[in-house]
Scaffold this active site. Structure first.
Site, mmCIF file in Angstrom:
data_model
loop_
_atom_site.group_PDB
_atom_site.id
_atom_site.type_symbol
_atom_site.label_atom_id
_atom_site.label_comp_id
_atom_site.label_asym_id
_atom_site.label_seq_id
_atom_site.Cartn_x
_atom_site.Cartn_y
_atom_site.Cartn_z
ATOM 1 N N HIS A 9 0.857 -1.039 -0.230
ATOM 2 C CA HIS A 9 -0.090 0.037 0.084
ATOM 3 C C HIS A 9 0.819 1.200 0.092
ATOM 4 O O HIS A 9 0.553 2.386 -0.478
ATOM 5 C CB HIS A 9 -0.948 0.135 1.301
ATOM 6 C CG HIS A 9 -2.057 -0.905 1.039
ATOM 7 N ND1 HIS A 9 -1.739 -2.383 1.310
ATOM 8 C CD2 HIS A 9 -3.401 -0.779 0.722
ATOM 9 C CE1 HIS A 9 -3.068 -2.977 1.250
ATOM 10 N NE2 HIS A 9 -3.934 -2.172 0.881
ATOM 11 N N SER A 10 1.931 1.150 0.428
ATOM 12 C CA SER A 10 3.031 2.303 0.518
ATOM 13 C C SER A 10 4.245 2.066 -0.122
ATOM 14 O O SER A 10 4.713 1.010 -0.368
ATOM 15 C CB SER A 10 3.606 2.415 1.864
ATOM 16 O OG SER A 10 4.521 3.432 1.922
#
Length: 131
Positions: A9-10
């Site tokens: 997600h990052s």
């Protein structure tokens, strides 16, 4: 050599995992971080994962390691977008993203086939079991 795609997600997490894993891998290993959204925010993007798989592919297969929930869903969606020939040599590891990626990178660097690279990543699930 089997390539590796890291889905998180990052973007910073994906890049950090790549940085750690590449310290233990052959410099010729194609490893691509596919983290975050195009604007730098948190999230996952199936199109970015698809592009990362295309970049990591050298003809010997690609292993995808993915973090939580929608990272796995984005990886699965990206695989559904691939042509049958490429899809047959891409796998998603059921493994923790950090430990799995490192184990996969070391194994891929040895020239192992995709099945062995995936198995190494998945065996990493048990690497930190505490008794």
């Amino acid at each position: 050599m089997v390539g590796i795609v890291i889905v998180s997600h990052s973007g910073k997490v994906a890049q950090g995992v790549k940085e750690i894993a590449m310290q233990m891998a052959d410099e010729k290993l194609k490893m691509v971080a596919a983290g975050g959204l195009g604007d730098g925010s948190i999230g996952t993007d199936a199109a970015a994962v698809y592009n990362a798989v295309m970049e990591a592919d050298s003809g010997e297969g690609v292993l995808v390691t993915a973090g939580l929930g929608s990272a796995v869903l984005s990886a699965e969606t990206a695989l559904s977008m691939l042509g049958e020939k490429l899809k047959s040599r891409v796998a998603i590891a059921d493994a923790p993203v950090v430990e799995g990626t490192i184990a996969a990178a070391v194994t891929a660097s040895s020239g192992a086939p995709l099945a062995d690279v995936k198995a190494a990543a998945e065996e990493a699930r048990d690497a930190r079991k505490l008794e």
